[in-house]
Design a protein around this motif. Structure first.
Motif, mmCIF file in Angstrom:
data_model
loop_
_atom_site.group_PDB
_atom_site.id
_atom_site.type_symbol
_atom_site.label_atom_id
_atom_site.label_comp_id
_atom_site.label_asym_id
_atom_site.label_seq_id
_atom_site.Cartn_x
_atom_site.Cartn_y
_atom_site.Cartn_z
ATOM 1 N N GLY A 100 86.497 -35.846 14.671
ATOM 2 C CA GLY A 100 86.739 -37.254 14.409
ATOM 3 C C GLY A 100 86.676 -37.568 12.935
ATOM 4 O O GLY A 100 86.497 -36.688 12.090
ATOM 5 N N PHE A 101 86.799 -38.852 12.629
ATOM 6 C CA PHE A 101 86.836 -39.375 11.260
ATOM 7 C C PHE A 101 85.892 -40.560 11.217
ATOM 8 O O PHE A 101 85.918 -41.406 12.110
ATOM 9 N N ARG A 102 85.027 -40.630 10.210
ATOM 10 C CA ARG A 102 84.052 -41.711 10.117
ATOM 11 C C ARG A 102 84.054 -42.321 8.713
ATOM 12 O O ARG A 102 84.233 -41.607 7.724
ATOM 13 N N VAL A 103 83.794 -43.626 8.655
ATOM 14 C CA VAL A 103 83.611 -44.355 7.399
ATOM 15 C C VAL A 103 82.335 -45.176 7.537
ATOM 16 O O VAL A 103 82.190 -45.929 8.497
ATOM 17 N N TYR A 104 81.408 -45.005 6.594
ATOM 18 C CA TYR A 104 80.158 -45.759 6.586
ATOM 19 C C TYR A 104 79.954 -46.368 5.206
ATOM 20 O O TYR A 104 79.750 -45.648 4.236
ATOM 21 N N ALA A 105 80.016 -47.691 5.136
ATOM 22 C CA ALA A 105 79.906 -48.387 3.855
ATOM 23 C C ALA A 105 78.457 -48.596 3.423
ATOM 24 O O ALA A 105 78.194 -48.829 2.238
ATOM 25 N N GLN A 106 77.514 -48.517 4.350
ATOM 26 C CA GLN A 106 76.124 -48.823 4.036
ATOM 27 C C GLN A 106 75.451 -47.717 3.241
ATOM 28 O O GLN A 106 75.423 -46.578 3.697
ATOM 29 N N PRO A 107 74.888 -48.037 2.073
ATOM 30 C CA PRO A 107 74.065 -47.034 1.379
ATOM 31 C C PRO A 107 72.859 -46.690 2.263
ATOM 32 O O PRO A 107 72.345 -47.530 2.981
ATOM 33 N N GLY A 108 72.448 -45.439 2.219
ATOM 34 C CA GLY A 108 71.305 -45.008 3.010
ATOM 35 C C GLY A 108 71.638 -44.661 4.443
ATOM 36 O O GLY A 108 70.749 -44.321 5.217
ATOM 37 N N PHE A 109 72.929 -44.713 4.821
ATOM 38 C CA PHE A 109 73.317 -44.354 6.185
ATOM 39 C C PHE A 109 72.925 -42.909 6.471
ATOM 40 O O PHE A 109 73.134 -42.021 5.661
ATOM 41 N N ARG A 110 72.368 -42.665 7.640
ATOM 42 C CA ARG A 110 71.953 -41.324 8.075
ATOM 43 C C ARG A 110 72.691 -40.991 9.364
ATOM 44 O O ARG A 110 72.557 -41.707 10.357
ATOM 45 N N THR A 111 73.477 -39.923 9.361
ATOM 46 C CA THR A 111 74.216 -39.546 10.558
ATOM 47 C C THR A 111 73.257 -39.147 11.674
ATOM 48 O O THR A 111 72.137 -38.702 11.409
ATOM 49 N N HIS A 112 73.695 -39.313 12.903
ATOM 50 C CA HIS A 112 72.930 -38.905 14.079
ATOM 51 C C HIS A 112 71.513 -39.475 14.041
ATOM 52 O O HIS A 112 70.542 -38.741 14.205
ATOM 53 N N ASP A 113 71.387 -40.765 13.807
ATOM 54 C CA ASP A 113 70.066 -41.351 13.585
ATOM 55 C C ASP A 113 69.359 -41.776 14.870
ATOM 56 O O ASP A 113 68.565 -42.694 14.871
ATOM 57 N N GLU A 114 69.639 -41.093 15.952
ATOM 58 C CA GLU A 114 68.931 -41.359 17.197
ATOM 59 C C GLU A 114 67.592 -40.616 17.188
ATOM 60 O O GLU A 114 67.402 -39.697 16.406
ATOM 61 N N PRO A 115 66.643 -41.016 18.033
ATOM 62 C CA PRO A 115 65.352 -40.311 18.073
ATOM 63 C C PRO A 115 65.516 -38.847 18.480
ATOM 64 O O PRO A 115 66.424 -38.498 19.233
ATOM 65 N N GLY A 116 64.630 -38.017 17.989
ATOM 66 C CA GLY A 116 64.628 -36.599 18.358
ATOM 67 C C GLY A 116 65.545 -35.770 17.481
ATOM 68 O O GLY A 116 66.172 -36.260 16.551
ATOM 69 N N ARG A 117 65.611 -34.494 17.791
ATOM 70 C CA ARG A 117 66.440 -33.546 17.036
ATOM 71 C C ARG A 117 67.906 -33.746 17.389
ATOM 72 O O ARG A 117 68.237 -34.088 18.511
ATOM 73 N N HIS A 118 68.789 -33.484 16.419
ATOM 74 C CA HIS A 118 70.235 -33.535 16.674
ATOM 75 C C HIS A 118 70.792 -32.140 16.446
ATOM 76 O O HIS A 118 70.900 -31.683 15.312
ATOM 77 N N VAL A 119 71.120 -31.454 17.531
ATOM 78 C CA VAL A 119 71.617 -30.081 17.468
ATOM 79 C C VAL A 119 72.826 -29.936 18.384
ATOM 80 O O VAL A 119 73.064 -30.761 19.267
ATOM 81 N N HIS A 120 73.570 -28.858 18.160
ATOM 82 C CA HIS A 120 74.713 -28.514 19.004
ATOM 83 C C HIS A 120 74.606 -27.042 19.383
ATOM 84 O O HIS A 120 73.948 -26.261 18.713
#
Length: 111
Positions: free
Chosen positions: A31-51
């Motif tokens: 996919g393609f993402r655009v985040y304008a907010q400074p300090g944005f953190r990808t995958h910011d859900e609780p817990g570990r983010h792994v694949h």
């Protein structure tokens, strides 16, 4: 985690094959993402983010920190290609003045 530059990629890429990043792998989805907010953190859900498969980020615009297992491991900027290995808890954190713009891809081995 590995970090490359777009200029490190071979100029023969067409379709889903991504041989110069991970030989023997193809793009499963992305996919393609655009985040304008400074300090944005990808995958910011609780817990570990792994694949269970490698994930590749191509940074189109912006800059910031690469976080692995909760610790800042490196920095990124536009033109970087960041490859996260299966099982790595990973995040990108936007820290620049420009919006963070990236593509992401999950790779799978060629059958």
């Amino acid at each position: 985690m590995r970090k490359l530059k777009l200029t490190d990629l071979a100029d023969h890429h067409r379709g889903p094959t991504f041989t110069s990043v991970l030989p023997g792998h193809v793009v499963e989805r992305g996919g393609f993402r655009v985040y304008a907010q400074p300090g944005f953190r990808t995958h910011d859900e609780p817990g570990r983010h792994v694949h269970t498969v490698p994930e590749v980020f191509v940074i189109v615009q912006g800059s910031g920190a690469i976080e692995i297992e909760g610790v800042e491991a490196d920095r990124f900027q536009a033109g970087d290609v960041v490859v996260f290995e299966p099982g790595e808890d990973h995040h990108l954190i936007s820290q620049g003045a420009d919006p963070l713009v990236f593509t992401w891809m999950h790779l799978e081995p060629v059958a």
